[in-house]
Design a protein around this motif. Structure first.
Motif, PDB file in Angstrom:
ATOM      1  N   ASN A  84      47.793  35.224  14.027  1.00  0.00           N
ATOM      2  CA  ASN A  84      48.433  35.469  12.733  1.00  0.00           C
ATOM      3  C   ASN A  84      48.299  36.941  12.389  1.00  0.00           C
ATOM      4  N   GLY A  85      49.300  37.459  11.693  1.00  0.00           N
ATOM      5  CA  GLY A  85      49.259  38.823  11.196  1.00  0.00           C
ATOM      6  C   GLY A  85      50.423  39.050  10.256  1.00  0.00           C
ATOM      7  N   ARG A  86      50.419  40.192   9.600  1.00  0.00           N
ATOM      8  CA  ARG A  86      51.468  40.491   8.633  1.00  0.00           C
ATOM      9  C   ARG A  86      52.727  41.042   9.282  1.00  0.00           C
ATOM     10  N   ASN A  87      52.562  41.755  10.408  1.00  0.00           N
ATOM     11  CA  ASN A  87      53.666  42.478  11.020  1.00  0.00           C
ATOM     12  C   ASN A  87      54.221  41.714  12.219  1.00  0.00           C
ATOM     13  N   GLU A  88      55.476  41.298  12.138  1.00  0.00           N
ATOM     14  CA  GLU A  88      56.074  40.485  13.190  1.00  0.00           C
ATOM     15  C   GLU A  88      56.171  41.247  14.510  1.00  0.00           C
ATOM     16  N   GLU A  89      56.491  42.530  14.451  1.00  0.00           N
ATOM     17  CA  GLU A  89      56.607  43.310  15.691  1.00  0.00           C
ATOM     18  C   GLU A  89      55.275  43.388  16.421  1.00  0.00           C
ATOM     19  N   ARG A  90      54.200  43.612  15.676  1.00  0.00           N
ATOM     20  CA  ARG A  90      52.881  43.667  16.304  1.00  0.00           C
ATOM     21  C   ARG A  90      52.488  42.313  16.867  1.00  0.00           C
TER      22      ARG A  90
ATOM     23  N   ASN B 293      50.935  31.706  26.985  1.00  0.00           N
ATOM     24  CA  ASN B 293      51.314  30.489  26.257  1.00  0.00           C
ATOM     25  C   ASN B 293      50.738  30.457  24.849  1.00  0.00           C
ATOM     26  N   ALA B 294      50.767  31.601  24.179  1.00  0.00           N
ATOM     27  CA  ALA B 294      50.248  31.693  22.811  1.00  0.00           C
ATOM     28  C   ALA B 294      51.388  31.571  21.811  1.00  0.00           C
ATOM     29  N   VAL B 295      51.007  31.401  20.552  1.00  0.00           N
ATOM     30  CA  VAL B 295      51.959  31.231  19.450  1.00  0.00           C
ATOM     31  C   VAL B 295      51.592  32.213  18.349  1.00  0.00           C
ATOM     32  N   ALA B 296      52.589  32.708  17.639  1.00  0.00           N
ATOM     33  CA  ALA B 296      52.339  33.601  16.510  1.00  0.00           C
ATOM     34  C   ALA B 296      52.901  32.995  15.238  1.00  0.00           C
ATOM     35  N   ILE B 297      52.145  33.128  14.157  1.00  0.00           N
ATOM     36  CA  ILE B 297      52.605  32.712  12.831  1.00  0.00           C
ATOM     37  C   ILE B 297      52.457  33.907  11.907  1.00  0.00           C
ATOM     38  N   GLN B 298      53.589  34.468  11.483  1.00  0.00           N
ATOM     39  CA  GLN B 298      53.551  35.622  10.600  1.00  0.00           C
ATOM     40  C   GLN B 298      53.143  35.197   9.193  1.00  0.00           C
ATOM     41  N   GLY B 299      52.344  36.035   8.546  1.00  0.00           N
ATOM     42  CA  GLY B 299      51.959  35.750   7.172  1.00  0.00           C
ATOM     43  C   GLY B 299      50.836  36.653   6.726  1.00  0.00           C
TER      44      GLY B 299
END
Length: 234
Positions: free
Chosen positions: A35-41, A51-57
């Motif tokens: 998780n993080g605030r910046n979608e590009e990062r 095989n990881a997943v990102a959740i922006q927020g």
């Protein structure tokens, strides 16, 4: 705590300590959700994971905390470990600013209140797991302040106090373990303003956490933080 086969959520997982932990635990056979605030990062970080997943927020915002927690419970119900790593810090001198209270409020919200709320949102889910953990990334600043970080240490001391209470609350419910990690100065973008280039690599924090999980060692001092713990712990 088992060290493989977990599904692990890491806030602030797109860089620095969070990404180093993600890499280490991913390499050991765990599914990682960053998780993080910046979608590009976040997308750049995903390229370094398997095989990881990102959740922006932004977990410092209540609506985002609720949204991310619901996403985890509904779309990743297998999650059994949360790592509260996202943080905020301001470097300044108290005699050179007129808004220390505003900076302190931001730090306290991100480093303390947000962690309590997000953990509270996930605990009813975690307690249903056969084996689960909450891992709070604290700081050597728990043990003393520094004039260049005059209000940051207080937020980490508050987090430390909360973590102890949380551990005591669940100590008889053996399926939920509560860890606290105490990094010293670490060489990350986060700490660049206070001389982070002189700090340890973030991979050292990740390695110490992994060893602690293997041993069920709930306090995880790293580097210079070890001086504050008994020899039999470190």
């Amino acid at each position: 705590m088992k060290t493989t086969g977990n599904t692990i959520f890491i806030s602030g997982g797109s860089a620095g300590i969070g990404l180093a932990i993600a890499k280490k635990l991913n390499a050991e056979g765990n599914k990682i959700i960053i998780n993080g605030r910046n979608e590009e990062r976040l997308q750049n970080a995903l390229q370094q994971l398997n095989n990881a997943v990102a959740i922006q927020g932004d977990l410092s915002v209540e609506a985002d905390r609720v949204r991310v927690a619901e996403n985890l419970k509904n779309n990743h119900p297998e999650v059994n470990v949360i790592i509260n790593n996202a943080g905020a810090a301001f470097a300044y001198l108290l005699n050179e600013t007129q808004n220390a209270h505003e900076k302190a409020a931001i730090e306290m919200n991100t480093n303390y209140f947000s962690v309590i709320h997000f953990t509270e949102l996930l605990l009813p889910h975690l307690v249903q797991k056969k084996e689960a953990a909450v891992i709070n990334i604290s700081s050597i600043a728990v043990f003393g302040s520094h004039k260049m970080l005059p209000t940051y240490g207080a937020t980490k001391a508050a987090l430390h106090s909360y973590t102890l209470a949380l551990r005591q609350t669940y100590e008889e419910q053996h399926n939920v373990q509560i860890y606290e990690v105490y990094p010293p100065l670490v060489n990350t973008d986060f700490s660049a303003e206070i001389g982070g280039a002189n700090g340890i690599p973030p991979s050292e924090v990740a390695d110490e956490l992994f060893l602690a999980l293997e041993k069920n060692q709930f306090d995880v001092p790293v580097g210079d933080s070890k001086q504050f713990f008994a020899k039999d712990l470190v």
